[in-house]
Write an enzyme that holds these catalytic residues in place. Structure first.
Site, PDB file in Angstrom:
ATOM      1  N   THR A 132      -0.075  -2.522  -0.880  1.00 58.50           N
ATOM      2  CA  THR A 132      -0.825  -2.281  -1.974  1.00 58.50           C
ATOM      3  C   THR A 132      -0.572  -3.100  -3.227  1.00 58.50           C
ATOM      4  O   THR A 132       0.400  -3.371  -3.503  1.00 58.50           O
ATOM      5  CB  THR A 132      -0.962  -0.694  -2.497  1.00 58.50           C
ATOM      6  OG1 THR A 132      -1.854  -0.838  -3.484  1.00 58.50           O
ATOM      7  CG2 THR A 132       0.317   0.014  -2.590  1.00 58.50           C
ATOM      8  N   ASP A 133      -1.418  -3.611  -3.913  1.00 57.09           N
ATOM      9  CA  ASP A 133      -1.422  -4.408  -5.185  1.00 57.09           C
ATOM     10  C   ASP A 133      -0.910  -3.424  -6.289  1.00 57.09           C
ATOM     11  O   ASP A 133      -0.197  -4.025  -7.075  1.00 57.09           O
ATOM     12  CB  ASP A 133      -2.757  -4.911  -5.769  1.00 57.09           C
ATOM     13  CG  ASP A 133      -3.858  -3.990  -5.977  1.00 57.09           C
ATOM     14  OD1 ASP A 133      -3.584  -2.528  -5.830  1.00 57.09           O
ATOM     15  OD2 ASP A 133      -4.898  -4.301  -6.543  1.00 57.09           O
ATOM     16  N   GLU A 134      -0.635  -2.004  -6.013  1.00 57.27           N
ATOM     17  CA  GLU A 134      -0.247  -1.355  -7.203  1.00 57.27           C
ATOM     18  C   GLU A 134       1.353  -1.478  -7.225  1.00 57.27           C
ATOM     19  O   GLU A 134       1.972  -1.034  -8.144  1.00 57.27           O
ATOM     20  CB  GLU A 134      -0.605   0.263  -6.513  1.00 57.27           C
ATOM     21  CG  GLU A 134      -1.954   0.665  -6.954  1.00 57.27           C
ATOM     22  CD  GLU A 134      -2.092   2.021  -7.124  1.00 57.27           C
ATOM     23  OE1 GLU A 134      -1.293   2.860  -7.496  1.00 57.27           O
ATOM     24  OE2 GLU A 134      -3.573   2.403  -7.078  1.00 57.27           O
ATOM     25  N   TYR A 157       3.289   7.378  -6.392  1.00 56.11           N
ATOM     26  CA  TYR A 157       2.797   6.832  -4.907  1.00 56.11           C
ATOM     27  C   TYR A 157       3.230   5.105  -4.832  1.00 56.11           C
ATOM     28  O   TYR A 157       3.599   4.768  -3.846  1.00 56.11           O
ATOM     29  CB  TYR A 157       1.332   6.781  -5.289  1.00 56.11           C
ATOM     30  CG  TYR A 157       0.479   5.735  -4.239  1.00 56.11           C
ATOM     31  CD1 TYR A 157       0.429   6.102  -2.777  1.00 56.11           C
ATOM     32  CD2 TYR A 157       0.065   4.626  -4.890  1.00 56.11           C
ATOM     33  CE1 TYR A 157      -0.334   5.031  -1.846  1.00 56.11           C
ATOM     34  CE2 TYR A 157      -0.642   3.664  -4.166  1.00 56.11           C
ATOM     35  CZ  TYR A 157      -0.471   3.991  -2.521  1.00 56.11           C
ATOM     36  OH  TYR A 157      -1.466   3.016  -1.675  1.00 56.11           O
ATOM     37  N   LYS A 161       5.442   3.062  -2.185  1.00 59.03           N
ATOM     38  CA  LYS A 161       5.004   2.150  -1.217  1.00 59.03           C
ATOM     39  C   LYS A 161       5.809   0.591  -1.457  1.00 59.03           C
ATOM     40  O   LYS A 161       6.020  -0.170  -0.603  1.00 59.03           O
ATOM     41  CB  LYS A 161       3.434   1.970  -1.749  1.00 59.03           C
ATOM     42  CG  LYS A 161       2.513   2.780  -1.281  1.00 59.03           C
ATOM     43  CD  LYS A 161       2.189   2.742   0.446  1.00 59.03           C
ATOM     44  CE  LYS A 161       1.383   1.581   0.915  1.00 59.03           C
ATOM     45  NZ  LYS A 161       1.116   2.157   2.191  1.00 59.03           N
TER      46      LYS A 161
HETATM   47  P1  NAD Z   1      -6.084   7.856   3.593  1.00 59.69           P
HETATM   48  O1  NAD Z   1      -5.610   8.834   2.703  1.00 59.69           O
HETATM   49  O2  NAD Z   1      -7.513   7.780   3.619  1.00 59.69           O
HETATM   50  O3  NAD Z   1      -5.674   8.001   4.965  1.00 59.69           O
HETATM   51  C1  NAD Z   1      -4.074   8.244   5.195  1.00 59.69           C
HETATM   52  C2  NAD Z   1      -4.167   8.671   6.619  1.00 59.69           C
HETATM   53  O4  NAD Z   1      -2.508   8.740   6.965  1.00 59.69           O
HETATM   54  C3  NAD Z   1      -4.781   9.917   7.042  1.00 59.69           C
HETATM   55  O5  NAD Z   1      -5.342   9.757   8.263  1.00 59.69           O
HETATM   56  C4  NAD Z   1      -3.440  10.994   7.255  1.00 59.69           C
HETATM   57  O6  NAD Z   1      -3.705  12.055   8.011  1.00 59.69           O
HETATM   58  C5  NAD Z   1      -2.292  10.381   7.917  1.00 59.69           C
HETATM   59  N1  NAD Z   1      -1.089  10.368   7.417  1.00 59.69           N
HETATM   60  C6  NAD Z   1      -0.351  10.931   6.221  1.00 59.69           C
HETATM   61  N2  NAD Z   1       0.745  11.133   6.571  1.00 59.69           N
HETATM   62  C7  NAD Z   1       1.131  10.877   7.822  1.00 59.69           C
HETATM   63  C8  NAD Z   1       2.253  10.987   8.578  1.00 59.69           C
HETATM   64  N3  NAD Z   1       3.241  11.485   8.085  1.00 59.69           N
HETATM   65  N4  NAD Z   1       2.129  10.731   9.888  1.00 59.69           N
HETATM   66  C9  NAD Z   1       0.970  10.076  10.550  1.00 59.69           C
HETATM   67  N5  NAD Z   1      -0.103   9.900   9.735  1.00 59.69           N
HETATM   68  C10 NAD Z   1      -0.103  10.718   8.612  1.00 59.69           C
HETATM   69  O7  NAD Z   1      -5.515   6.433   3.275  1.00 59.69           O
HETATM   70  P2  NAD Z   1      -6.602   5.008   2.994  1.00 59.69           P
HETATM   71  O8  NAD Z   1      -7.159   4.989   1.839  1.00 59.69           O
HETATM   72  O9  NAD Z   1      -7.171   4.820   4.352  1.00 59.69           O
HETATM   73  O10 NAD Z   1      -5.261   4.084   2.923  1.00 59.69           O
HETATM   74  C11 NAD Z   1      -4.447   3.534   4.039  1.00 59.69           C
HETATM   75  C12 NAD Z   1      -3.389   2.714   3.824  1.00 59.69           C
HETATM   76  O11 NAD Z   1      -3.957   1.459   2.949  1.00 59.69           O
HETATM   77  C13 NAD Z   1      -2.235   3.476   3.088  1.00 59.69           C
HETATM   78  O12 NAD Z   1      -0.873   2.992   3.391  1.00 59.69           O
HETATM   79  C14 NAD Z   1      -2.598   2.849   1.767  1.00 59.69           C
HETATM   80  O13 NAD Z   1      -1.381   2.809   0.771  1.00 59.69           O
HETATM   81  C15 NAD Z   1      -3.067   1.644   1.708  1.00 59.69           C
HETATM   82  N6  NAD Z   1      -4.118   0.783   0.773  1.00 59.69           N
HETATM   83  C16 NAD Z   1      -4.988   1.650   0.468  1.00 59.69           C
HETATM   84  C17 NAD Z   1      -6.071   1.124  -0.340  1.00 59.69           C
HETATM   85  C18 NAD Z   1      -7.246   1.896  -0.752  1.00 59.69           C
HETATM   86  O14 NAD Z   1      -7.903   1.286  -1.612  1.00 59.69           O
HETATM   87  N7  NAD Z   1      -7.770   2.990  -0.324  1.00 59.69           N
HETATM   88  C19 NAD Z   1      -5.823  -0.104  -0.836  1.00 59.69           C
HETATM   89  C20 NAD Z   1      -4.579  -1.026  -0.518  1.00 59.69           C
HETATM   90  C21 NAD Z   1      -3.685  -0.246   0.361  1.00 59.69           C
HETATM   91  O1  DAU Z   2      -5.096  -0.569  -5.835  1.00 59.03           O
HETATM   92  C1  DAU Z   2      -4.906  -0.274  -4.194  1.00 59.03           C
HETATM   93  C2  DAU Z   2      -5.018   1.416  -4.663  1.00 59.03           C
HETATM   94  O2  DAU Z   2      -6.257   1.621  -4.787  1.00 59.03           O
HETATM   95  C3  DAU Z   2      -4.430   1.839  -3.247  1.00 59.03           C
HETATM   96  O3  DAU Z   2      -3.099   1.779  -3.159  1.00 59.03           O
HETATM   97  C4  DAU Z   2      -4.494   3.345  -3.295  1.00 59.03           C
HETATM   98  O4  DAU Z   2      -4.190   3.985  -2.103  1.00 59.03           O
HETATM   99  C5  DAU Z   2      -5.839   3.918  -3.562  1.00 59.03           C
HETATM  100  O5  DAU Z   2      -6.023   5.168  -3.923  1.00 59.03           O
HETATM  101  C6  DAU Z   2      -6.610   3.384  -4.956  1.00 59.03           C
HETATM  102  O6  DAU Z   2      -5.820   3.686  -6.050  1.00 59.03           O
HETATM  103  P1  DAU Z   2      -6.483   3.947  -7.404  1.00 59.03           P
HETATM  104  O7  DAU Z   2      -5.660   4.909  -8.502  1.00 59.03           O
HETATM  105  O8  DAU Z   2      -6.927   2.617  -8.412  1.00 59.03           O
HETATM  106  O9  DAU Z   2      -7.719   4.653  -7.042  1.00 59.03           O
HETATM  107  P2  DAU Z   2      -8.634   5.962  -7.694  1.00 59.03           P
HETATM  108  O10 DAU Z   2      -9.987   5.804  -6.781  1.00 59.03           O
HETATM  109  O11 DAU Z   2      -7.787   7.126  -7.729  1.00 59.03           O
HETATM  110  O12 DAU Z   2      -9.083   5.322  -9.189  1.00 59.03           O
HETATM  111  C7  DAU Z   2      -9.665   4.186  -9.419  1.00 59.03           C
HETATM  112  C8  DAU Z   2      -9.665   4.186 -10.949  1.00 59.03           C
HETATM  113  O13 DAU Z   2     -10.866   5.235 -11.489  1.00 59.03           O
HETATM  114  C9  DAU Z   2      -8.280   4.360 -11.514  1.00 59.03           C
HETATM  115  O14 DAU Z   2      -8.241   3.480 -12.688  1.00 59.03           O
HETATM  116  C10 DAU Z   2      -8.701   5.502 -11.857  1.00 59.03           C
HETATM  117  C11 DAU Z   2      -9.975   5.973 -12.185  1.00 59.03           C
HETATM  118  N1  DAU Z   2     -10.448   7.435 -11.905  1.00 59.03           N
HETATM  119  C12 DAU Z   2      -9.933   7.686 -10.530  1.00 59.03           C
HETATM  120  C13 DAU Z   2     -10.369   9.100 -10.444  1.00 59.03           C
HETATM  121  C14 DAU Z   2     -10.139   9.744  -9.233  1.00 59.03           C
HETATM  122  C15 DAU Z   2     -11.138   8.051 -12.726  1.00 59.03           C
HETATM  123  O15 DAU Z   2     -11.318   7.582 -14.095  1.00 59.03           O
HETATM  124  N2  DAU Z   2     -11.519   9.325 -12.790  1.00 59.03           N
HETATM  125  C16 DAU Z   2     -11.378   9.804 -11.426  1.00 59.03           C
HETATM  126  O16 DAU Z   2     -11.616  11.165 -11.162  1.00 59.03           O
END
Ligand code: NAD
Ligand code: DAU
Length: 357
Positions: A132-134, A157, A161
Site C-alpha cells: 500500500t502507499d500508506e 496498519y 504492511k
Molecule cells: P479486505 O479487508 O477487504 O480483505 C482482506 C481479506 O483477507 C478478507 O477476505 C479476510 O478474510 C482475509 N484474511 C484476513 N486475515 C487472514 C488470515 N490470517 N489468513 C487468510 N486470510 C485472511 O482487504 P482489501 O481492501 O481487499 O485489501 C486487500 C489487500 O490489498 C491488503 O493486503 C491491503 O493491505 C492491500 N491494499 C488495499 C487497498 C485498499 O484501498 N483497499 C489499497 C492498497 C493496498
Molecule cells: O491508501 C491505501 C489504503 O487505503 C489501504 O492500504 C487501506 O487498506 C485502505 O483501508 C485505505 O486506507 P484509508 O485509511 O485511506 O481508507 P479509509 O476508507 O478508511 O479512509 C479514507 C479517508 O477517509 C481517510 O482520510 C479517513 C477518512 N474517513 C474514513 C472513514 C472510515 C472519514 O473521514 N470518515 C470515515 O468514517
C-alpha cells in the site's frame, strides 16, 4: 478441480474486496486456462458471497485457512503445485488497527513470512506482495510518493504492511526468491467492505444515518478503481522483475469532503436526497495521514500499465453497484459490523457534540 496443465494461482484473501475482484478478473481475462485457489480465513471482512459466480468454474477452489498458521499453509502447499502467489490476505482497516493492533501484527507480518517461506521451499515462480502507499507515510509538504521514497508508516496498519514489505525484500535479497511488491493507492468499487469511506457514505445515505467526516475533511487520497488495480497486479506478475517495487495509482487526488459531497449529489440524483444535512464533522483519526499521492510512472514506463476507469465513471458505477446490491450491504451492516460501528463512532459523535457546546 485444480488441473496440472493450467498455471495455478494462490490468491490469499480472495474473499475480501480486492482479492475477490482479482479472482473475477483472472477468470474474465484467462477463462478456464487458469486455476485459482482462494485461501482465506473468512474474518469479518471475508465474504464468499462475493464469489458466487466463480463457484462452478472448473479451475476455482476455496480453501479456508490462516496465512499465519504454519500448519494451514504447510497443508495447502503440500496438496499440489502452486505457480503464482498473490498475497492480498491482511487486516486492512486503519481505524481497527488503532483499536487493536494484534491481528495486524499476526496476519500482516507473521502471515506474510509463512507464505514467503513455503513459497520458497515449493518453487513458486512469482510471489506478489500486495502492499500500500500508506507505507510511505504522509505527504505533508507536497510532492509524490516514488518507489524510492523512504518508508515512514504512521499507523499500526501501515507499520505492519511496511514490515511485510521488508520481509518480502529480505526473501529476495537473502534467498533470491522471485518476489515483487506493488504499492497501490486507495481502491474503490464493488464488494468493498462498508467500514471504508466510500461504501460507508453510500450505506449511511441509504439508511439516513449521519456521515462521519474526520477532522475538517481536508485529507487527500488518490483513488483508483479496483479493476485497474487488478490489471496492474496482473501486469506486474507477468512482466515485473523480481526484487522490484511498483507503485500503482490513479492520478485522482480528492479531499475527503469533496468525495463525500460528490457521493451526496449522485445519491440525490438516484432518489436519495438530503445527504448534505447528514454530514457530521467528527473527532479526527489519531495520526491521520494528510495526503497520499502516487508517482506511477515506473509501472507505466516499464510494464505499460495505465488506469482505464476515470473517477467520474468509476464513482457512478460504484454507487450503482451498491444500490443494486443492497441485500449484500444490509447482510453486513446488520451483523457484527454494527457493534464495531458503535464502538468507533459513538464516542466520536459524543466528542463532536461536546465540542459544539
Ligand atoms: P479486505 O479487508 O477487504 O480483505 C482482506 C481479506 O483477507 C478478507 O477476505 C479476510 O478474510 C482475509 N484474511 C484476513 N486475515 C487472514 C488470515 N490470517 N489468513 C487468510 N486470510 C485472511 O482487504 P482489501 O481492501 O481487499 O485489501 C486487500 C489487500 O490489498 C491488503 O493486503 C491491503 O493491505 C492491500 N491494499 C488495499 C487497498 C485498499 O484501498 N483497499 C489499497 C492498497 C493496498
Ligand atoms: O491508501 C491505501 C489504503 O487505503 C489501504 O492500504 C487501506 O487498506 C485502505 O483501508 C485505505 O486506507 P484509508 O485509511 O485511506 O481508507 P479509509 O476508507 O478508511 O479512509 C479514507 C479517508 O477517509 C481517510 O482520510 C479517513 C477518512 N474517513 C474514513 C472513514 C472510515 C472519514 O473521514 N470518515 C470515515 O468514517
Amino acid at each position: 478441480m485444480i488441473s496440472k496443465n493450467r498455471p495455478v494461482y494462490l490468491v490469499t484473501g480472495g474473499a475480501g474486496f480486492i482479492g475477490s475482484n482479482f479472482i473475477k478478473y483472472l477468470f474474465a481475462r484467462y477463462g478456464d486456462d487458469v486455476s485459482v485457489i482462494n485461501f482465506d480465513l473468512l474474518t469479518y471482512a471475508g465474504n464468499l458471497d462475493n464469489l458466487k459466480d466463480c463457484e462452478d468454474r472448473p479451475g476455482y477452489k476455496f480453501v479456508k485457512g490462516d496465512i499465519a498458521s504454519s500448519e494451514d499453509v504447510g497443508r495447502l502447499f503440500g496438496e499440489g503445485r502452486i505457480d503464482f502467489v498473490v498475497n492480498f490476505a491482511a487486516e486492512s482497516h486503519v481505524d481497527r488497527s488503532i483499536i487493536d493492533s494484534s491481528p495486524f501484527i499476526r496476519t500482516n507480518i507473521a502471515g506474510t513470512q509463512a507464505l514467503l517461506d513455503y513459497s520458497r521451499n515449493h518453487g513458486v515462480k512469482k510471489f506478489l506482495q500486495v502492499s500500500t502507499d500508506e507505507v510511505y507515510g504522509s505527504l505533508d509538504g507536497g510532492g509524490l510518493f516514488t518507489e524510492d521514497t523512504p518508508l515512514a508508516p504512521n499507523s499500526p496498519y501501515s507499520a505492519s504492511k511496511a514490515s511485510a514489505d521488508m520481509l518480502a525484500r529480505a526473501a529476495f535479497k537473502t534467498y533470491g526468491s522471485p518476489v515483487i511488491i506493488t504499492r497501490c493507492s486507495n481502491n474503490y468499487g464493488p464488494y468493498q467492505f462498508p467500514e471504508k469511506l466510500i461504501p460507508l457514505m453510500i450505506a449511511n445515505i441509504i439508511k439516513r444515518k449521519k456521515l462521519p467526516v474526520y477532522g475538517r475533511g481536508e485529507n487527500v487520497r488518490d483513488w483508483l478503481y479496483v479493476s485497474d488495480h487488478c490489471e496492474a497486479i496482473d501486469a506486474a506478475l507477468r512482466l515485473g522483475s523480481p526484487g522490484e517495487v511498483y507503485n500503482i495509482g490513479g492520478n485522482n487526488e480528492f479531499k475527503n469532503i469533496e468525495i463525500v459531497n460528490l457521493i451526496i449529489s449522485i445519491m440525490a440524483s438516484k432518489g436519495y436526497p438530503g445527504g448534505r444535512d447528514l454530514i457530521e464533522f467528527v473527532q479526527d483519526r489519531p495520526g491521520h495521514d494528510l495526503r497520499y499521492a502516487i508517482d506511477a510512472s515506473k509501472i507505466r514506463r516499464e510494464l505499460g500499465f495505465e488506469p482505464k476507469v476515470d473517477f467520474e465513471r468509476g464513482i457512478a458505477m460504484t454507487v450503482d453497484w451498491y444500490l443494486n446490491n443492497q441485500q449484500w450491504l444490509m447482510n453486513i451492516i446488520s451483523g457484527e459490523y454494527s457493534r464495531y460501528y458503535d464502538e468507533l463512532y459513538l464516542p466520536k459523535y459524543k466528542n463532536a457534540a461536546q465540542a459544539k457546546k
